[in-house]
Design a protein around this motif. Structure first.
Motif, PDB file in Angstrom:
ATOM      1  N   PHE A  97      -1.359  53.158   3.242  1.00  0.00           N
ATOM      2  CA  PHE A  97       0.032  52.715   3.319  1.00  0.00           C
ATOM      3  C   PHE A  97       0.384  51.851   2.123  1.00  0.00           C
ATOM      4  O   PHE A  97       1.479  51.962   1.568  1.00  0.00           O
ATOM      5  CB  PHE A  97       0.317  51.950   4.604  1.00  0.00           C
ATOM      6  CG  PHE A  97       1.734  51.453   4.643  1.00  0.00           C
ATOM      7  CD1 PHE A  97       2.769  52.319   4.943  1.00  0.00           C
ATOM      8  CD2 PHE A  97       2.032  50.138   4.332  1.00  0.00           C
ATOM      9  CE1 PHE A  97       4.084  51.881   4.943  1.00  0.00           C
ATOM     10  CE2 PHE A  97       3.339  49.696   4.334  1.00  0.00           C
ATOM     11  CZ  PHE A  97       4.361  50.566   4.645  1.00  0.00           C
ATOM     12  N   ASP A  98      -0.534  50.988   1.715  1.00  0.00           N
ATOM     13  CA  ASP A  98      -0.283  50.119   0.565  1.00  0.00           C
ATOM     14  C   ASP A  98      -0.003  50.959  -0.676  1.00  0.00           C
ATOM     15  O   ASP A  98       0.948  50.699  -1.412  1.00  0.00           O
ATOM     16  CB  ASP A  98      -1.478  49.195   0.348  1.00  0.00           C
ATOM     17  CG  ASP A  98      -1.193  48.109  -0.663  1.00  0.00           C
ATOM     18  OD1 ASP A  98      -0.048  47.641  -0.710  1.00  0.00           O
ATOM     19  OD2 ASP A  98      -2.121  47.744  -1.408  1.00  0.00           O
ATOM     20  N   ALA A  99      -0.805  51.976  -0.904  1.00  0.00           N
ATOM     21  CA  ALA A  99      -0.594  52.853  -2.061  1.00  0.00           C
ATOM     22  C   ALA A  99       0.728  53.604  -1.938  1.00  0.00           C
ATOM     23  O   ALA A  99       1.467  53.759  -2.921  1.00  0.00           O
ATOM     24  CB  ALA A  99      -1.750  53.845  -2.191  1.00  0.00           C
ATOM     25  N   PHE A 100       1.031  54.063  -0.736  1.00  0.00           N
ATOM     26  CA  PHE A 100       2.300  54.764  -0.507  1.00  0.00           C
ATOM     27  C   PHE A 100       3.474  53.840  -0.804  1.00  0.00           C
ATOM     28  O   PHE A 100       4.415  54.215  -1.500  1.00  0.00           O
ATOM     29  CB  PHE A 100       2.379  55.270   0.935  1.00  0.00           C
ATOM     30  CG  PHE A 100       3.748  55.712   1.330  1.00  0.00           C
ATOM     31  CD1 PHE A 100       4.240  56.932   0.909  1.00  0.00           C
ATOM     32  CD2 PHE A 100       4.557  54.892   2.095  1.00  0.00           C
ATOM     33  CE1 PHE A 100       5.518  57.332   1.250  1.00  0.00           C
ATOM     34  CE2 PHE A 100       5.833  55.281   2.446  1.00  0.00           C
ATOM     35  CZ  PHE A 100       6.314  56.512   2.015  1.00  0.00           C
ATOM     36  N   ALA A 101       3.435  52.624  -0.275  1.00  0.00           N
ATOM     37  CA  ALA A 101       4.539  51.683  -0.465  1.00  0.00           C
ATOM     38  C   ALA A 101       4.725  51.344  -1.939  1.00  0.00           C
ATOM     39  O   ALA A 101       5.853  51.290  -2.428  1.00  0.00           O
ATOM     40  CB  ALA A 101       4.289  50.415   0.346  1.00  0.00           C
TER      41      ALA A 101
END
Length: 166
Positions: free
Chosen positions: A9-13
């Motif tokens: 999720f961190d990479a996506f965000a």
């Protein structure tokens, strides 16, 4: 206890934040509202991505844009969306609010023209012409028929042309 943010999720965000902010700014026309809209969108996407039950997200970026647009439209339906502050905050100089990119005439004209549209029409114009989505993709995101997207787009662009011509 708060769970740490998973790397996925961190990479996506991080990868989608700029695109989401751009779309949010075009929808809202104001930096702070756009930032709030992106935060709310990312929170909703986080919850959806980490649900244990239900179908898995095949395209989280498309889902995020759909959530962003629908969140914007539903926020405009609320009575509080028309609230405006009556004074500036004390202690903030021009350096805190200066954004040299907003100083261009084209951006100001676009912002004013978009502000004159209804929320759904604004979403159609932003998704169709500024985010470069197809008519079918816009129809799917907004839950409209392709014909309604074409019709709203045509009428919204005509209204924007009138506004810019003034």
């Amino acid at each position: 206890m708060i769970e740490p943010v998973p790397d996925s999720f961190d990479a996506f965000a991080r990868s989608q934040a700029a695109q989401l902010y751009r779309a949010a700014w075009l929808l809202c026309g104001e930096r702070t509202q756009a930032e709030d809209l992106v935060q709310e969108t990312l929170a909703k996407v986080y919850v959806r991505m980490h649900r244990r039950l239900g179908p898995r997200l095949d395209n989280p970026a498309a889902y995020a844009h759909t959530v962003l647009t629908r969140t914007f439209i539903s926020s405009r339906r609320r009575r509080s969306s028309t609230e405006t502050p009556y004074a500036d905050l004390p202690g903030l100089g021009s350096a805190a609010t200066a954004d040299h990119a907003e100083a261009t005439d084209l951006r100001l004209a676009l912002t004013e023209a978009l502000a004159g549209l209804a929320p759904v029409d604004r979403a159609v114009v932003v998704l169709r012409h500024l985010e470069d989505l197809s008519v079918e993709e816009v129809a799917e995101v907004l839950g409209l028929s392709p014909g309604a997207v074409r019709n709203r787009s045509m009428r919204a662009l005509a209204r924007m042309r009138e506004e810019v011509a003034r």
